[in-house]
Design a protein around this motif. Structure first.
Motif, PDB file in Angstrom:
ATOM      1  N   TRP A   1      -2.390  37.662  33.250  1.00 44.55           N
ATOM      2  CA  TRP A   1      -1.178  38.057  32.538  1.00 44.55           C
ATOM      3  C   TRP A   1      -0.949  37.119  31.355  1.00 44.55           C
ATOM      4  CZ3 TRP A   1      -1.077  36.991  37.849  1.00 44.55           C
ATOM      5  CH2 TRP A   1      -0.976  38.110  38.699  1.00 44.55           C
ATOM      6  N   THR A   2      -0.344  37.652  30.309  1.00 40.79           N
ATOM      7  CA  THR A   2       0.007  36.831  29.153  1.00 40.79           C
ATOM      8  C   THR A   2       1.473  37.070  28.789  1.00 40.79           C
ATOM      9  OG1 THR A   2      -0.628  38.527  27.538  1.00 40.79           O
ATOM     10  CG2 THR A   2      -2.342  36.978  28.253  1.00 40.79           C
ATOM     11  N   ASP A   3       1.977  36.211  27.917  1.00 46.43           N
ATOM     12  CA  ASP A   3       3.348  36.329  27.426  1.00 46.43           C
ATOM     13  C   ASP A   3       3.407  35.616  26.082  1.00 46.43           C
ATOM     14  OD1 ASP A   3       6.225  35.582  26.970  1.00 46.43           O
ATOM     15  OD2 ASP A   3       6.487  36.553  28.925  1.00 46.43           O
ATOM     16  N   PRO A   4       3.922  36.246  25.040  1.00 42.59           N
ATOM     17  CA  PRO A   4       3.929  35.597  23.720  1.00 42.59           C
ATOM     18  C   PRO A   4       4.744  34.315  23.679  1.00 42.59           C
ATOM     19  CG  PRO A   4       5.268  37.605  23.699  1.00 42.59           C
ATOM     20  CD  PRO A   4       4.513  37.607  24.991  1.00 42.59           C
ATOM     21  N   ARG A   5       5.626  34.102  24.649  1.00 41.01           N
ATOM     22  CA  ARG A   5       6.461  32.909  24.614  1.00 41.01           C
ATOM     23  C   ARG A   5       5.666  31.615  24.800  1.00 41.01           C
ATOM     24  NH1 ARG A   5      11.035  34.851  28.772  1.00 41.01           N
ATOM     25  NH2 ARG A   5       9.207  36.007  29.577  1.00 41.01           N
ATOM     26  N   ILE A   6       4.435  31.699  25.315  1.00 39.26           N
ATOM     27  CA  ILE A   6       3.671  30.469  25.500  1.00 39.26           C
ATOM     28  C   ILE A   6       3.310  29.828  24.169  1.00 39.26           C
ATOM     29  CG2 ILE A   6       2.711  31.296  27.674  1.00 39.26           C
ATOM     30  CD1 ILE A   6       0.062  31.703  26.278  1.00 39.26           C
ATOM     31  N   ASP A   7       3.338  30.612  23.085  1.00 35.84           N
ATOM     32  CA  ASP A   7       2.974  30.087  21.769  1.00 35.84           C
ATOM     33  C   ASP A   7       4.186  29.664  20.939  1.00 35.84           C
ATOM     34  OD1 ASP A   7       0.249  30.455  22.114  1.00 35.84           O
ATOM     35  OD2 ASP A   7       0.324  32.537  21.440  1.00 35.84           O
ATOM     36  N   ASP A   8       5.384  29.718  21.510  1.00 34.59           N
ATOM     37  CA  ASP A   8       6.597  29.425  20.739  1.00 34.59           C
ATOM     38  C   ASP A   8       6.704  27.930  20.451  1.00 34.59           C
ATOM     39  OD1 ASP A   8       9.136  29.217  19.645  1.00 34.59           O
ATOM     40  OD2 ASP A   8      10.052  30.604  21.079  1.00 34.59           O
ATOM     41  N   GLN A   9       6.549  27.584  19.181  1.00 32.19           N
ATOM     42  CA  GLN A   9       6.574  26.174  18.777  1.00 32.19           C
ATOM     43  C   GLN A   9       7.966  25.697  18.358  1.00 32.19           C
ATOM     44  OE1 GLN A   9       3.714  24.254  19.070  1.00 32.19           O
ATOM     45  NE2 GLN A   9       3.073  26.135  20.110  1.00 32.19           N
ATOM     46  N   THR A  10       8.985  26.508  18.603  1.00 30.73           N
ATOM     47  CA  THR A  10      10.349  26.134  18.233  1.00 30.73           C
ATOM     48  C   THR A  10      10.815  24.925  19.051  1.00 30.73           C
ATOM     49  OG1 THR A  10      10.843  28.463  17.803  1.00 30.73           O
ATOM     50  CG2 THR A  10      12.714  26.945  18.011  1.00 30.73           C
ATOM     51  N   PRO A  11      11.294  23.862  18.396  1.00 30.01           N
ATOM     52  CA  PRO A  11      11.801  22.706  19.152  1.00 30.01           C
ATOM     53  C   PRO A  11      13.018  23.098  19.985  1.00 30.01           C
ATOM     54  CG  PRO A  11      11.421  22.132  16.852  1.00 30.01           C
ATOM     55  CD  PRO A  11      11.328  23.627  16.941  1.00 30.01           C
ATOM     56  N   SER A  12      13.086  22.602  21.188  1.00 31.67           N
ATOM     57  CA  SER A  12      14.217  22.874  22.063  1.00 31.67           C
ATOM     58  C   SER A  12      15.182  21.685  22.034  1.00 31.67           C
ATOM     59  CB  SER A  12      13.732  23.089  23.494  1.00 31.67           C
ATOM     60  OG  SER A  12      13.369  21.839  24.087  1.00 31.67           O
ATOM     61  N   GLU A  13      16.217  21.799  22.830  1.00 35.00           N
ATOM     62  CA  GLU A  13      17.155  20.693  22.962  1.00 35.00           C
ATOM     63  C   GLU A  13      16.766  19.746  24.087  1.00 35.00           C
ATOM     64  OE1 GLU A  13      19.691  20.011  20.880  1.00 35.00           O
ATOM     65  OE2 GLU A  13      18.797  21.648  19.721  1.00 35.00           O
ATOM     66  N   ARG A  14      15.718  20.095  24.841  1.00 32.98           N
ATOM     67  CA  ARG A  14      15.337  19.274  25.993  1.00 32.98           C
ATOM     68  C   ARG A  14      14.288  18.240  25.587  1.00 32.98           C
ATOM     69  NH1 ARG A  14      13.786  22.620  31.220  1.00 32.98           N
ATOM     70  NH2 ARG A  14      13.667  20.480  32.010  1.00 32.98           N
ATOM     71  N   ALA A  15      14.412  17.073  26.145  1.00 35.59           N
ATOM     72  CA  ALA A  15      13.422  16.028  25.912  1.00 35.59           C
ATOM     73  C   ALA A  15      12.152  16.336  26.711  1.00 35.59           C
ATOM     74  CB  ALA A  15      13.983  14.671  26.324  1.00 35.59           C
ATOM     75  N   TRP A  16      11.016  15.997  26.140  1.00 33.94           N
ATOM     76  CA  TRP A  16       9.737  16.185  26.824  1.00 33.94           C
ATOM     77  C   TRP A  16       9.724  15.448  28.162  1.00 33.94           C
ATOM     78  CZ3 TRP A  16       5.323  18.781  27.056  1.00 33.94           C
ATOM     79  CH2 TRP A  16       4.228  18.197  27.694  1.00 33.94           C
ATOM     80  N   ASN A  17      10.252  14.242  28.188  1.00 34.20           N
ATOM     81  CA  ASN A  17      10.261  13.467  29.429  1.00 34.20           C
ATOM     82  C   ASN A  17      11.029  14.189  30.523  1.00 34.20           C
ATOM     83  OD1 ASN A  17       8.892  11.555  28.004  1.00 34.20           O
ATOM     84  ND2 ASN A  17      10.618  10.157  27.757  1.00 34.20           N
ATOM     85  N   ASP A  18      12.142  14.822  30.140  1.00 31.83           N
ATOM     86  CA  ASP A  18      12.949  15.554  31.114  1.00 31.83           C
ATOM     87  C   ASP A  18      12.173  16.750  31.676  1.00 31.83           C
ATOM     88  OD1 ASP A  18      15.491  16.455  32.439  1.00 31.83           O
ATOM     89  OD2 ASP A  18      15.235  18.119  31.022  1.00 31.83           O
ATOM     90  N   VAL A  19      11.450  17.434  30.825  1.00 30.49           N
ATOM     91  CA  VAL A  19      10.666  18.584  31.273  1.00 30.49           C
ATOM     92  C   VAL A  19       9.587  18.140  32.261  1.00 30.49           C
ATOM     93  CG1 VAL A  19       9.094  20.428  30.531  1.00 30.49           C
ATOM     94  CG2 VAL A  19      11.115  19.884  29.164  1.00 30.49           C
TER      95      VAL A  19
END
Length: 478
Positions: free
Chosen positions: A309-327
């Motif tokens: 299965w695929t989903d186009p959202r995996i390529d979304d490079q938009t910065p989020s409000e969450r810190a990488w460390n938190d993720v």
């Protein structure tokens, strides 16, 4: 392009590759792409993965119909007594080995072998001056435990309910015997010994190991090559509208050689990566891979990893409000919660469990592995940056969701076995079933994925194998 590919099959895919890749390239590049297209040929619509018995019948019918082209030899037996078969086509001095279903929950390769073997056996494709050795199903025992989902419906929930992936030490491709730091590691299974026999006899120029993931993007592991080779591989993904995997490789220690192409690491490199996060590499990996075992013969290895299965959202490079460390910490916490559920259920079953059930052994291994994965995520939580929306989606709905569905599905299958012996366990099965249903509902609501047509996946894998084979014939690095 997706509708067009479904109508015209692989020839359109690889011929389209010629137009896309060779604009501005020399005539030689065009000829190579055209040759790959001719050898792979059109891939008809595929509605289900072949079962072990169906694949065996297909091979037997080929031998009867084309006895001068096809030979079959039993190179070993599985622990359950199923024959491990080598199907040989061609008579060239260069030997090419293709493994199907080394992980029994990854059946794309069996469909790919059925297609490519059929074309070579019927004389519809050039053998490229090589002798081809196909092992249609490396793990028939484990494959039979997955076959109920092969014909669909191909949803994430339906697959998970009939899912099985063996414990690490029971995965034939990851228990080759090797020496690491003066220590003998890897206890080969009967299936592994069959592959060892084939490798030692053929001293192959190439091993193509066919794998697939569940959800996300496609990628390849290579033991070598160059930029032209890697570009040709990922172009197969692009022309099939299968996104390239954007995250890190699932084999620790492998370098990124191109977007969608990673170095296939040796056991030693993976072991160094495990040790760096405090994980025992022998417990985490088990033993060497085919790359390690075939190293004395200078064998090139290509691993194809493709998504169901695929989903186009995996390529979304938009910065989020969450810190990488938190993720990263959130993923680590989720892994530990899944491991705790699995361990709690197994502990609650107590002495009812004897180790005979493959689901019990798989779940114990999974719980241990999730702890190691959590440690990896903790170790990765050291980047002071914002996570992209694509990275968050990958962590939550590819990695975490996949582990939840796999754990829940196998727990339910184990508990179903135990309920037959002790009906009082129906209450525990209902409790776990409710947890699984909650996880499933979240996935099907927020990330069901778009199922990739099976013929398109076969086209990519077959194209990758033939691309490597043509380069070896031409003396180019693979």
């Amino acid at each position: 392009m997706m509708v067009e590919l479904e109508r015209r099959g692989l020839f359109a895919l690889v011929a389209g590759l010629g137009a896309a890749v060779t604009a501005g390239c020399g005539r030689g590049a065009v000829q190579v792409v055209d040759e790959v297209a001719r050898i792979v040929g059109p891939v008809d619509r595929i509605d289900a993965f072949p079962t072990v018995d169906e694949l065996n019948r297909f091979v037997d019918e080929l031998v009867v119909a084309h006895p001068a082209m096809v030979a079959v030899e039993e190179i070993g037996r599985s622990r359950g007594g199923d024959p491990i078969r080598e199907v040989r086509v061609g008579s060239g001095e260069r030997h090419l080995v293709v493994f199907g279903n080394p992980h029994p929950n990854e059946p794309i390769g069996m469909a790919t072998i059925r297609h490519l073997l059929g074309r070579l056996a019927r004389g519809e494709a050039d053998t490229l001056g090589a002798t081809w050795h196909f092992v249609p199903c490396v793990d028939p025992d484990g494959t039979r435990l997955n076959e109920k989902w092969f014909a669909g419906p191909r949803t994430r929930t339906a697959v998970a309910r009939e899912f099985y992936r063996p414990a690490g030490p029971e995965q034939p491709e990851w228990c080759f015997p090797i020496t690491w730091r003066d220590r003998e590691v890897g206890v080969p299974m009967p299936e592994t010994r069959a592959l060892m026999t084939l490798i030692d006899r053929t001293r192959p120029a190439l091993i193509a190991s066919l794998h697939n993931g569940d959800f996300g993007g496609g990628f390849f592991y290579c033991s070598g090559g160059d930029a032209d080779y890697w570009s040709a591989l990922v172009q197969l993904l692009d022309d099939a509208d299968v996104p390239r995997h954007q995250g890190e490789p699932d084999a620790p220690g492998g370098a990124r050689w191109a977007e969608g192409v990673f170095e296939l690491p040796t056991f030693a490199k993976m072991a160094d990566a495990w040790l760096a996060v405090g994980v025992d590499p022998v417990a985490g990996i088990g033993g060497g891979g085919s790359l390690d075992y075939a190293a004395p013969y200078g064998t090139a290895v290509l691993v194809s990893e493709l998504p169901l299965w695929t989903d186009p959202r995996i390529d979304d490079q938009t910065p989020s409000e969450r810190a990488w460390n938190d993720v990263m910490r959130s993923t680590a916490t989720a892994y530990r919660e899944i491991a705790a559920l699995v361990t709690g259920v197994l502990d609650g079953l107590g002495d009812r469990l004897t180790g005979r059930s493959p689901f019990e052994r798989a779940l114990r291994s999974m719980a241990s592995g999730l702890g190691e994965l959590a440690a990896e995520r903790d170790g990765a939580a050291d980047q002071d940056r914002r996570a992209t929306l694509g990275e968050i989606f990958i962590e939550e709905y590819i990695w975490v969701a996949a582990q939840r569905l796999r754990a829940g599905g196998m727990l339910l299958r184990l508990l179903y076995e135990e309920v037959q012996r002790d009906p009082s366990l129906a209450v525990e099965r209902a409790r776990v079933g409710a947890i699984f249903d909650g996880w499933s509902a979240d996935v099907e609501r927020n990330a069901p994925g778009e199922a990739v047509p099976l013929e398109r996946l076969v086209a990519i894998q077959a194209g990758a194998i033939v691309t490597a084979a043509t380069r070896l014939r031409d003396g180019r690095p693979v």
